[in-house]
Design a protein around this motif. Structure first.
Motif, mmCIF file in Angstrom:
data_model
loop_
_atom_site.group_PDB
_atom_site.id
_atom_site.type_symbol
_atom_site.label_atom_id
_atom_site.label_comp_id
_atom_site.label_asym_id
_atom_site.label_seq_id
_atom_site.Cartn_x
_atom_site.Cartn_y
_atom_site.Cartn_z
ATOM 1 N N GLU A 1 61.212 -66.604 -0.226
ATOM 2 C CA GLU A 1 61.205 -66.159 1.278
ATOM 3 C C GLU A 1 60.166 -66.790 1.865
ATOM 4 O OE1 GLU A 1 63.439 -63.657 2.289
ATOM 5 O OE2 GLU A 1 64.254 -63.225 0.226
ATOM 6 N N GLU A 2 60.327 -67.094 3.260
ATOM 7 C CA GLU A 2 59.525 -67.755 4.383
ATOM 8 C C GLU A 2 58.437 -66.634 4.918
ATOM 9 O OE1 GLU A 2 61.480 -70.196 7.094
ATOM 10 O OE2 GLU A 2 61.997 -71.541 5.552
ATOM 11 N N ARG A 3 58.926 -65.413 5.067
ATOM 12 C CA ARG A 3 58.134 -64.549 5.439
ATOM 13 C C ARG A 3 58.043 -63.297 4.531
ATOM 14 N NH1 ARG A 3 57.932 -64.323 11.444
ATOM 15 N NH2 ARG A 3 57.485 -62.406 11.248
ATOM 16 N N LEU A 4 56.746 -62.735 4.532
ATOM 17 C CA LEU A 4 56.489 -61.671 3.712
ATOM 18 C C LEU A 4 55.913 -60.489 4.689
ATOM 19 C CD1 LEU A 4 56.496 -59.894 1.174
ATOM 20 C CD2 LEU A 4 54.543 -61.143 0.262
ATOM 21 N N ASP A 5 56.590 -59.747 5.385
ATOM 22 C CA ASP A 5 56.387 -58.739 6.440
ATOM 23 C C ASP A 5 56.901 -57.552 6.328
ATOM 24 O OD1 ASP A 5 59.029 -59.323 7.028
ATOM 25 O OD2 ASP A 5 58.510 -60.807 8.796
ATOM 26 N N ALA A 6 56.862 -56.733 7.318
ATOM 27 C CA ALA A 6 57.361 -55.282 7.102
ATOM 28 C C ALA A 6 58.627 -55.005 7.000
ATOM 29 C CB ALA A 6 56.960 -54.624 8.667
ATOM 30 N N ALA A 7 59.356 -56.081 7.389
ATOM 31 C CA ALA A 7 60.873 -56.156 7.307
ATOM 32 C C ALA A 7 61.199 -56.264 5.524
ATOM 33 C CB ALA A 7 61.603 -57.214 8.043
ATOM 34 N N ILE A 8 60.530 -56.701 4.789
ATOM 35 C CA ILE A 8 60.888 -56.864 3.497
ATOM 36 C C ILE A 8 59.865 -56.471 2.572
ATOM 37 C CG2 ILE A 8 62.277 -58.623 3.982
ATOM 38 C CD1 ILE A 8 60.282 -60.704 2.682
ATOM 39 N N ALA A 9 58.821 -55.938 3.211
ATOM 40 C CA ALA A 9 57.578 -55.444 2.106
ATOM 41 C C ALA A 9 58.116 -54.473 1.173
ATOM 42 C CB ALA A 9 56.365 -55.003 3.133
ATOM 43 N N ILE A 10 58.944 -53.560 1.680
ATOM 44 C CA ILE A 10 59.344 -52.285 0.527
ATOM 45 C C ILE A 10 60.163 -52.998 -0.586
ATOM 46 C CG2 ILE A 10 60.657 -50.394 0.129
ATOM 47 C CD1 ILE A 10 59.404 -49.406 2.942
ATOM 48 N N ARG A 11 61.048 -53.776 -0.226
ATOM 49 C CA ARG A 11 61.781 -54.501 -1.396
ATOM 50 C C ARG A 11 61.168 -55.401 -2.153
ATOM 51 N NH1 ARG A 11 66.351 -57.117 2.618
ATOM 52 N NH2 ARG A 11 64.458 -57.431 3.668
ATOM 53 N N PHE A 12 60.168 -56.071 -1.415
ATOM 54 C CA PHE A 12 59.333 -56.993 -2.391
ATOM 55 C C PHE A 12 58.762 -56.092 -3.575
ATOM 56 C CE2 PHE A 12 54.771 -58.507 -3.082
ATOM 57 C CZ PHE A 12 55.200 -59.666 -3.607
ATOM 58 N N LYS A 13 57.919 -55.002 -2.973
ATOM 59 C CA LYS A 13 57.202 -54.290 -3.990
ATOM 60 C C LYS A 13 58.197 -53.647 -5.174
ATOM 61 C CE LYS A 13 55.585 -51.427 -0.977
ATOM 62 N NZ LYS A 13 54.836 -50.200 -0.432
ATOM 63 N N ASP A 14 59.490 -53.302 -4.646
ATOM 64 C CA ASP A 14 60.474 -52.727 -5.587
ATOM 65 C C ASP A 14 60.784 -53.851 -6.635
ATOM 66 O OD1 ASP A 14 60.182 -50.283 -4.397
ATOM 67 O OD2 ASP A 14 62.105 -50.243 -3.305
ATOM 68 N N ARG A 15 61.070 -55.046 -5.992
ATOM 69 C CA ARG A 15 61.791 -55.802 -6.959
ATOM 70 C C ARG A 15 60.571 -56.432 -7.929
ATOM 71 N NH1 ARG A 15 64.415 -58.215 -10.004
ATOM 72 N NH2 ARG A 15 65.166 -60.452 -9.568
ATOM 73 N N MET A 16 59.204 -56.488 -7.484
ATOM 74 C CA MET A 16 58.153 -56.962 -8.206
ATOM 75 C C MET A 16 58.009 -55.927 -9.362
ATOM 76 S SD MET A 16 56.638 -59.899 -7.489
ATOM 77 C CE MET A 16 55.039 -59.956 -8.238
ATOM 78 N N ARG A 17 58.353 -54.969 -9.050
ATOM 79 C CA ARG A 17 58.045 -53.654 -10.010
ATOM 80 C C ARG A 17 58.963 -54.083 -11.184
ATOM 81 N NH1 ARG A 17 58.673 -49.334 -7.113
ATOM 82 N NH2 ARG A 17 56.365 -49.517 -6.070
ATOM 83 N N GLU A 18 60.183 -54.507 -10.852
ATOM 84 C CA GLU A 18 61.351 -54.593 -11.740
ATOM 85 C C GLU A 18 60.986 -55.788 -12.568
ATOM 86 O OE1 GLU A 18 65.077 -55.287 -9.539
ATOM 87 O OE2 GLU A 18 64.781 -53.650 -8.680
ATOM 88 N N ILE A 19 60.504 -56.976 -12.006
ATOM 89 C CA ILE A 19 60.308 -58.007 -12.553
ATOM 90 C C ILE A 19 59.028 -58.013 -13.601
ATOM 91 C CG2 ILE A 19 59.509 -60.606 -12.113
ATOM 92 C CD1 ILE A 19 61.250 -60.869 -9.758
ATOM 93 N N THR A 20 58.116 -57.203 -13.228
ATOM 94 C CA THR A 20 56.926 -57.331 -14.065
ATOM 95 C C THR A 20 57.279 -56.224 -15.156
ATOM 96 O OG1 THR A 20 55.768 -55.515 -12.425
ATOM 97 C CG2 THR A 20 55.133 -57.920 -12.111
ATOM 98 N N GLN A 21 58.342 -55.621 -15.315
ATOM 99 C CA GLN A 21 58.630 -55.106 -16.606
ATOM 100 C C GLN A 21 58.348 -55.979 -17.656
ATOM 101 O OE1 GLN A 21 59.370 -51.658 -16.925
ATOM 102 N NE2 GLN A 21 58.557 -51.620 -14.548
ATOM 103 N N GLN A 22 58.627 -57.119 -17.630
ATOM 104 C CA GLN A 22 58.400 -58.252 -18.640
ATOM 105 C C GLN A 22 56.985 -58.154 -19.014
ATOM 106 O OE1 GLN A 22 60.341 -61.963 -17.542
ATOM 107 N NE2 GLN A 22 61.457 -61.065 -15.859
ATOM 108 N N PRO A 23 56.592 -58.223 -20.210
ATOM 109 C CA PRO A 23 55.350 -58.161 -20.558
ATOM 110 C C PRO A 23 54.448 -59.485 -20.403
ATOM 111 C CG PRO A 23 56.746 -58.367 -22.685
ATOM 112 C CD PRO A 23 57.566 -58.064 -21.346
ATOM 113 N N SER A 24 53.262 -59.630 -19.927
ATOM 114 C CA SER A 24 52.448 -60.634 -19.847
ATOM 115 C C SER A 24 51.327 -59.940 -19.306
ATOM 116 C CB SER A 24 53.233 -61.552 -18.910
ATOM 117 O OG SER A 24 52.391 -62.742 -18.743
ATOM 118 N N ARG A 25 50.090 -60.660 -19.971
ATOM 119 C CA ARG A 25 48.775 -60.219 -19.277
ATOM 120 C C ARG A 25 48.457 -60.625 -17.986
ATOM 121 N NH1 ARG A 25 44.572 -57.995 -21.625
ATOM 122 N NH2 ARG A 25 43.200 -59.337 -20.870
#
Length: 115
Positions: A18-42
């Motif tokens: 994405e070119e912007r990380l702002d109020a319009a997508i902040a919640i979706r960003f957090k939710d998607r990051m939560r999904e992605i970081t289910q993969q194990p890695s320190r």
């Protein structure tokens, strides 16, 4: 929310398409990051090289992701554009996050802080 991830040099590298990380997508960003970081890695390295604009909601979302990983995992940032680097510097968040020039630097060098 355009995020993709790959395992690289013992870390989970997350690419923000994405070119912007702002109020319009902040919640979706957090939710998607939560999904992605289910993969194990320190280490989780966030490639922010495509982001040209980051507002307080976007910054808050990045901080929320860091807090969700702590204390056993680290969130590192790479490829900050000048505008985004300025936001981290002005808010002193550059002293909170390990920041790398590039993904290559993050995966091949030791951790260093920008600033």
């Amino acid at each position: 929310m355009n995020l993709s991830a790959e395992a690289r040099a013992g870390a989970l590298v997350v690419y923000v398409g994405e070119e912007r990380l702002d109020a319009a997508i902040a919640i979706r960003f957090k939710d998607r990051m939560r999904e992605i970081t289910q993969q194990p890695s320190r280490r989780v390295i966030l490639d922010m090289s495509r982001i040209d604009f980051l507002d307080s909601s976007g910054l808050g979302a990045v901080v929320a992701v860091m807090k969700s990983l702590a204390p056993t995992r680290s969130l590192e940032l790479a490829g900050l554009t000048p505008n985004v680097a300025k936001v981290f510097r002005l808010t002193r968040m550059d002293s909170v996050f390990p920041i790398h020039e590039t993904i290559e630097a993050a995966t091949s060098e030791g951790v260093r802080h920008a600033g």
